[in-house]
Design a protein around this motif. Sequence first.
Motif, short mmCIF file in Angstrom:
data_model
loop_
_atom_site.label_atom_id
_atom_site.label_comp_id
_atom_site.label_asym_id
_atom_site.label_seq_id
_atom_site.Cartn_x
_atom_site.Cartn_y
_atom_site.Cartn_z
N VAL A 1 -58.87 -2.13 -74.75
CA VAL A 1 -60.53 -2.88 -73.28
C VAL A 1 -59.85 -3.36 -72.17
CG1 VAL A 1 -62.72 -3.80 -72.85
CG2 VAL A 1 -62.53 -2.74 -74.86
N GLN A 2 -58.95 -4.36 -72.53
CA GLN A 2 -58.48 -5.14 -71.63
C GLN A 2 -57.92 -4.58 -70.57
OE1 GLN A 2 -56.46 -8.87 -73.27
NE2 GLN A 2 -57.96 -9.39 -72.57
N TRP A 3 -56.87 -3.14 -71.44
CA TRP A 3 -55.48 -2.79 -70.80
C TRP A 3 -56.52 -1.50 -70.30
CZ3 TRP A 3 -53.42 1.76 -70.05
CH2 TRP A 3 -52.57 2.34 -69.84
N LEU A 4 -57.60 -1.23 -70.50
CA LEU A 4 -58.29 -0.20 -69.20
C LEU A 4 -58.72 -1.19 -68.22
CD1 LEU A 4 -60.03 2.25 -72.68
CD2 LEU A 4 -58.42 2.62 -70.36
N GLN A 5 -59.41 -2.04 -68.43
CA GLN A 5 -59.72 -2.53 -66.97
C GLN A 5 -58.89 -2.95 -66.58
OE1 GLN A 5 -61.78 -5.54 -69.27
NE2 GLN A 5 -63.73 -5.22 -68.29
N ALA A 6 -57.49 -3.32 -66.83
CA ALA A 6 -56.85 -3.75 -65.94
C ALA A 6 -55.62 -3.00 -65.32
CB ALA A 6 -55.93 -4.75 -66.61
N HIS A 7 -55.55 -1.66 -65.84
CA HIS A 7 -54.46 -1.07 -65.64
C HIS A 7 -54.88 0.27 -65.12
CE1 HIS A 7 -51.93 -3.15 -67.87
NE2 HIS A 7 -51.15 -3.32 -66.90
N THR A 8 -55.90 0.98 -65.05
CA THR A 8 -56.74 1.85 -64.96
C THR A 8 -57.91 1.65 -64.00
OG1 THR A 8 -58.45 2.19 -67.10
CG2 THR A 8 -56.19 3.30 -67.16
N PRO A 9 -58.66 3.38 -63.66
CA PRO A 9 -59.62 3.16 -62.20
C PRO A 9 -60.67 3.21 -62.86
CG PRO A 9 -58.26 4.97 -62.20
CD PRO A 9 -57.41 4.26 -63.54
N LEU A 10 -60.41 3.31 -65.07
CA LEU A 10 -61.92 2.52 -66.00
C LEU A 10 -62.11 1.60 -65.62
CD1 LEU A 10 -60.76 5.54 -68.84
CD2 LEU A 10 -62.30 6.06 -66.51
N GLY A 11 -61.77 0.86 -65.06
CA GLY A 11 -61.89 -0.89 -64.77
C GLY A 11 -63.08 -0.83 -64.66
N GLU A 12 -63.78 0.14 -63.65
CA GLU A 12 -65.09 -0.84 -63.14
C GLU A 12 -66.10 -0.43 -64.37
OE1 GLU A 12 -66.00 1.85 -59.02
OE2 GLU A 12 -63.59 1.24 -58.75
N SER B 1 -68.39 -0.96 -67.39
CA SER B 1 -69.36 -1.81 -67.74
C SER B 1 -67.98 -2.52 -69.09
CB SER B 1 -69.94 -1.82 -68.89
OG SER B 1 -70.85 -1.16 -68.45
N ALA B 2 -67.83 -3.72 -69.88
CA ALA B 2 -67.23 -3.83 -70.81
C ALA B 2 -67.64 -2.92 -72.26
CB ALA B 2 -67.21 -5.18 -71.20
N ASP B 3 -69.05 -2.73 -72.08
CA ASP B 3 -69.71 -1.75 -73.33
C ASP B 3 -69.52 -0.29 -73.25
OD1 ASP B 3 -71.68 -4.26 -74.02
OD2 ASP B 3 -72.68 -3.42 -73.05
N VAL B 4 -68.56 -0.36 -71.84
CA VAL B 4 -68.75 1.35 -71.61
C VAL B 4 -67.25 1.68 -72.35
CG1 VAL B 4 -68.39 3.50 -70.08
CG2 VAL B 4 -70.47 1.58 -70.13
N LEU B 5 -66.50 0.72 -71.09
CA LEU B 5 -65.04 0.87 -72.25
C LEU B 5 -65.26 0.47 -74.17
CD1 LEU B 5 -63.50 -1.30 -69.10
CD2 LEU B 5 -62.81 1.24 -69.57
N GLU B 6 -66.16 -0.61 -73.73
CA GLU B 6 -65.86 -0.97 -75.47
C GLU B 6 -65.61 1.10 -76.58
OE1 GLU B 6 -66.95 -4.97 -77.04
OE2 GLU B 6 -67.50 -3.17 -78.51
N ALA B 7 -67.01 1.74 -75.63
CA ALA B 7 -66.95 3.44 -76.22
C ALA B 7 -65.65 3.80 -76.26
CB ALA B 7 -68.31 3.34 -76.07
N ILE B 8 -65.51 3.99 -75.08
CA ILE B 8 -64.41 4.26 -74.87
C ILE B 8 -63.31 4.87 -75.70
CG2 ILE B 8 -62.36 6.25 -73.19
CD1 ILE B 8 -65.17 5.29 -71.13
N ALA B 9 -62.36 2.78 -75.56
CA ALA B 9 -61.31 2.74 -76.73
C ALA B 9 -61.62 2.84 -78.56
CB ALA B 9 -61.57 0.99 -76.31
N SER B 10 -63.03 3.15 -78.16
CA SER B 10 -63.41 3.44 -79.64
C SER B 10 -63.10 4.50 -79.74
CB SER B 10 -65.00 3.04 -80.75
OG SER B 10 -65.25 3.28 -79.85
#
Length: 849
Positions: free
Chosen positions: A7-18, A20-29
């Motif tokens: 999640v941290q990496w997605l937030q820092a390096h990709t356009p998906l960083g916008e 929310s953390a929940d969504v990113l967590e779901a994607i990361a999983s």
Amino acid sequence: MQIAERVQWLQAHTPLGELSADVLEAIASQIEVEPVAENRRLVLEDTPPTALYILKSGRLERYRTIPDRLASAVSLLPGSVLHLKQLLLERPAEETVMTLSDCEIWTVPAAAFAALVVQYPEISQTVSRQMAAELDQMAAQLTFEQERQTALRPYLMPKVQRGIIGSSRYATRLRQDMRKAAGDRRSVLVFGEPGLNKDNAAALIHFGSRDRKQPLIKLNCETLQPNGADLFGRAGGKVGLLDWLGSGTLLLNNIQDFPKALKPQLIRLLETGDYGPASREGEPEATLHHSDARIIMTSEKVLPELDRKNRVGHLIKVPPLRVRKADIAAQTTYYINLYCKSRGLTRPTIAPEALRRLQGYDFPGNLAELESLVGRALIQSNGASVLTEEVFWAVGSKARRFRLNLLNTYPRLRQFLRSPWWPDRINYGLTLWAFPLVVALLLFGPQSRDRNIALNLFWAWWWPLILIAFPFVGRSWCAVCPFMIYGEVTQKLSLKLFPRQLLPWSRPEAEKWGGWFLFGLFVLILLWEELWNLEDTAYLSGCLLLLITAGAMIFSALFERRLWCRYLCPIGGMNGMFAKLSMIELRAQQGICSASCTTYQCYKGGSQKGEGMETGGCPVYSHPAQLQDNRDCVLCMTCLKACPHRSVELNLRPPGSELWTTHTATVYEVCLLFLLFGAVFLHRLPEISAVLGMPSRLQPAGLQNVWNHSAVSVLVLLVPAAIALLAHRLVKLQSRSTKPKPFVELAYGYLPLVLGGNLAHFLRMGLTEAGRVVPVSLATFGYSGVGMPVAIAHPAVVAFLQAVTLIATAALSIFLTQKIARQPFGKLLPQHLATVAIASLMWQVIVGF
Ligand code: SF4
Ligand code: SF4
Ligand code: SF4
């Protein structure tokens, strides 16, 4: 890697960083880590995407295949997300994606991502927002680009017309210079004469550089607004061209016309890239802008203010067409092709003579002139398959106008002049043997003209004939002159007997003193002729011939080639002077010489090359392409024989035309001219003496007589010069506002009358004595010529012809003076009156007695 880290990496390096953390967590999983080796295809264009790809490490390349064109590829770095929009909009992949290196790809399978989208509407909303922002940005960019295009369009140079044509060293050098300039972004000044398509050269530099995709705009400096608002913009208002241009190329055409008041701005722009928009009077100076544009300028010459402090990175000189004559053929063919292609015509070829004619012309208007000339010739040729000389009728420098090359018109003449007959067989087969006979007859035969055929030939034949010949064949006598044949024989024999290096000519010394030497000799000869009555004293006439022959022999034994003929021979001096009036001239076509020749064997000599024969080079060290004066050519035709390029011409021309075109006056020659003018009166001294009540022809009976006679002779010789000087004084007095030409130049106006006066004098001898050749020949050998046929003109006929000669040559003198002076008739009236006065005096002493 843990989910949190992903999640941290997605937030820092990709356009998906916008998201929310929940969504990113779901994607990361849902992410599956997939290592992909280098050079593997990940996605194929126009197929439905199978997953969402996130590049974790390594490099990808995406491209779309376009038929008939190279694909334009984009490299992708870690953090790139692929197929986000396509999966949301259910559209196929637009581009093919390849791995450029070993990669780690995080993939979220399409089905899993679809489930996430349903579960988290935030994903769709965020992507829609991003797309809307992208669209806004694109719209803004589009608007800017449209405005930019509108602003730049009137000045755009969309493409280059042509490259540098030709393979001469000048063309090669120019191409090298341009290539060098195209290699960096420093400013350039392209300079050269008008008509050289310098703007095209500037465009070649731009389109040959890495900036070729950037716009190139051309501004003609004379059309710039005085305050420079169109170029630099206006403070708080209109945007200038430099702002619109960005990192494109600005071509300032004719920089010499750049408004003077704006020059400091230009210099600052060149030195720093900064410029200030125009501000109104009283307003503070606007904040400086910076330009990334490359500056290329054109001008006719290097401006001093640009040549300082390395303000210009590259100075490129475009050479004029006249020095690149070797390129004229290629350039002409190019224009012919261009013209015919644009009009769908069949391409004609160009005749070698026509090409030679073009190469012989200097093209003051350079390429532009050649292009229009070719266009005109093609129109005139009316579809002919060969462009001949005639359709290039406008080509010809002023000095070469109204010329007819006799060698082309009469091929047999060319054949004869290139044959051993001219002049070698004449010289060595006839003159060499006849001359000693003539001299022997003069020295040992009867001493009076009515009993010695050699004396008769010399005075009654040679003199009138050579004077008549000058206007027709110029200095041709010098090609078959016996004096020089003996000079040549001496040179050849002495070199054979005593092999050595002959002395080279000291040109400056010879130019300085040679003319005075021959003038001095001529004075002495005339006085000798008069005081000792050479006309009727055979052995003295023989001595005169021997004297001149001795000069030719001595100088030929000492110096290389024919120094005597070029600078020292008194008869040669006279021949050279009268040859200026000739209606023929020998010249070479400078264009051909500079375009095709590397050997210059016409001048230097050398072995056979092509149709050029083996010769020793010009005997008087003249180069036929540089000849401006008939005086410097003895018409030996060595150059015609030696030239392998058919460059040498024997032209028919307006008689004496060099005198008002290419001629350079010399003081010694003007003195010689007046000496020969005075000689007409000197020859008539007995008649003048009779009128003045002096004893008739004074024989050298005593020293006193010789001195008196010499003094009177000198006085008589000075008469025409005195009249001419007085007339020139009056010309000067009455042309105070416009300076008249110097006396030495205007004096050549008298030349036709000098020739006419001498001819009128010798006509009497020629018309009354030349026809006695049979009885005189018999008398020479002790036979009586009584009853032999003679042809003698009636005195009235002689007088008529003398009068006509004087009137005609006086009129020609007036005409020639006008041509040389190029001044109103009235301003030259004193000289014209002097011509009439001298002609009248001659009439008195020649016709009137
Ligand atoms: S310059 Fe004199 S010597 Fe030479 S060819 Fe002419 S006349 Fe003869
Ligand atoms: S040899 Fe012919 S082409 Fe060469 S310089 Fe002489 S005249 Fe010109
Ligand atoms: S220019 Fe030619 S014709 Fe004239 S003197 Fe020289 S070689 Fe002879």
